[in-house]
Design a protein around this motif. Structure first.
Motif, PDB file in Angstrom:
ATOM      1  N   LYS A 134       4.634 -11.535   5.318  1.00 13.51           N
ATOM      2  CA  LYS A 134       5.467 -10.216   5.585  1.00 13.51           C
ATOM      3  C   LYS A 134       6.004 -10.816   3.882  1.00 13.51           C
ATOM      4  CE  LYS A 134       8.055  -6.248   7.245  1.00 13.51           C
ATOM      5  NZ  LYS A 134       8.579  -5.686   8.184  1.00 13.51           N
ATOM      6  N   VAL A 135       6.246 -10.389   2.765  1.00 10.21           N
ATOM      7  CA  VAL A 135       6.848 -10.889   1.286  1.00 10.21           C
ATOM      8  C   VAL A 135       7.757  -9.724   0.788  1.00 10.21           C
ATOM      9  CG1 VAL A 135       6.628 -12.194  -0.206  1.00 10.21           C
ATOM     10  CG2 VAL A 135       5.951 -13.365   1.686  1.00 10.21           C
ATOM     11  N   LEU A 136       8.093  -9.954   0.428  1.00 10.59           N
ATOM     12  CA  LEU A 136       9.372  -8.995  -0.494  1.00 10.59           C
ATOM     13  C   LEU A 136       8.982  -9.225  -1.888  1.00 10.59           C
ATOM     14  CD1 LEU A 136      10.468  -6.106  -1.457  1.00 10.59           C
ATOM     15  CD2 LEU A 136      12.529  -7.162  -0.477  1.00 10.59           C
TER      16      LEU A 136
END
Length: 419
Positions: free
Chosen positions: A415-417
């Motif tokens: 999960k990467v922004l």
């Protein structure tokens, strides 16, 4: 305080076999002792028409122990959504649960309202408008400020983050009533591990007076008065225990007088945790090392991840060495664990029988705020929990943590922004 003789008689003769079968370290809890304390508590307040104990789940959040509370007719005091889930897993719902949180989130309120709800005990006047739907029955936690003293553990009420202030309390009920509340309770929690029963009597008297003032101002009546937890146990030897009989007698007199003057009697509630289970649990460890430098250190196979009260508060927990109680040579030692922290000590400069590797040590009064306050610093795993049942059998009620538990939260979907 030292273990009751009954607990010793039930445990000590079998402890070598228990340690051999399950391995050390472990917390073990005494069902017979817990049930006897429950009986004493109910007997002390038997003359109040409705008395309800809400066991403080935070003290010992193990379903097998909570099931004993449920069997005795007790409810549950919860302060987090996980504790609500635990209570509900045992069939508790609605008025069986008192939910007292602080800095309560919208998610907390959603969980509190789900699955039959609970008694909502609001900690702050600003939370009134944050409750999605105001329940019919509402309670507020009262903080009297400088009108009462606290004690060493909780501190001065005016410095505590908990509760609605004296100047806000009437308006809190006024606002809740305007939002649709029709039934009311009042709660406070001012002290922790209090051994002077008169303090609790004074707390009950304070709440009764406040109920009368609020009722006169707003024209409402109160279904219950909750004097909170905080009933103490004597961790040190030769300290007198809380006089629960005298406490019950004097608080009952206050409620009888209230009924004589107002024509009804609110229920009395409390949320004893430590008092119910604290003396009925011990941490059993084995000596694995002896170090003689400037002091003598006895290393054991548990550390403060299993019992952090001595490190956190400088708390005293009585220690006995199995088979060496009251006889033979003694020495002054620190009893320590293996954490990379110098406060990882169960006892400091304690006079104990001379200890050899392999000896079993019984660290007492760990039945509340023991395993529950554990943590995983240094990657240390929390120990197993056992229950000494009334029929003499011993059951595993929580396995020891394993490395795979420690690493479980490192397994997740990426999960990467990207900014």
């Amino acid at each position: 305080m030292p273990m009751t003789q009954g607990f010793k008689d039930r445990l000590y003769p079998h402890l070598p076999a228990i340690a051999a079968h399950f391995g050390t370290p472990f917390h073990i809890y005494d069902e017979a002792g817990i049930r006897e304390t429950g009986r004493q508590l109910k007997a002390a307040f038997a003359d109040i028409p409705v008395f309800l104990e809400y066991y403080a789940v935070k003290a010992l959040p193990n379903p097998s122990v909570l099931a004993l509370m449920r069997d005795m007719g007790f409810g549950f005091d919860c302060s987090s959504t996980t504790e609500l889930m635990l209570a509900r897993s045992l069939g508790a719902a609605g008025n069986d649960i008192m939910f007292t949180s602080n800095n309560t989130s919208p998610e907390d309120f959603q969980v509190a309202a789900a699955e039959g709800g609970c008694i909502l005990n609001l900690d702050d006047i600003t939370l009134i408008d944050k409750v999605p739907t105001m329940p019919e029955l509402i309670c507020f936690r009262y903080n009297p400020g400088s009108r009462r003293r606290g004690n060493d553990i909780i501190g001065k009420p005016e410095e505590a983050k908990y509760g609605v202030s004296h100047n806000q309390i009437i308006d809190a009920y006024r606002q809740a009533k305007a939002r649709g509340a029709k039934r009311f309770g009042l709660h406070t929690m001012l002290a922790s591990n209090e051994l002077h029963y008169t303090y609790m009597v004074q707390t009950a008297a304070m709440l009764i007076e406040l109920v009368e003032n609020i009722s006169a101002e707003l024209g409402i009546s109160f279904e219950f008065i909750n004097i909170g937890g905080g009933l103490g146990i004597p961790y040190l030897p030769d300290i007198e225990p809380l006089n629960i009989e005298a406490m019950g007698e004097e608080i009952t007199a206050l409620f009888v007088d209230f009924k004589d003057r107002h024509g009804y009697c609110p229920a009395l509630m409390m949320e004893s945790g430590r008092f119910m289970t604290g003396p009925h649990g011990v941490l059993v460890v084995r000596a694995i090392n002896r170090k003689d430098i400037y002091r003598t250190y006895i290393g054991v196979d548990a550390c403060m991840s299993a019992l952090m009260r001595p490190a956190l508060y400088g708390a005293y927990h009585h220690i006995e060495v199995l088979g060496k109680e009251g006889s033979g040579p003694t020495e002054t030692v620190d009893v320590v664990g293996s954490l990379c922290e110098n406060n990882d000590k169960f006892a400091v400069q304690r006079t104990l029988p001379k200890i050899a590797d392999g000896d079993i040590l019984i660290i007492q009064d760990t039945g509340a705020h023991g395993h529950a306050m554990g943590f995983n610093y240094n990657g240390k795993m929390r120990p197993q929990e056992l229950l000494l049942r009334q029929d003499g059998s011993v059951a595993l009620i929580r396995r020891e943590e394993q490395p795979e538990d420690y690493f479980a939260t490192l397994k997740f979907e990426e999960k990467v922004l990207r900014l």
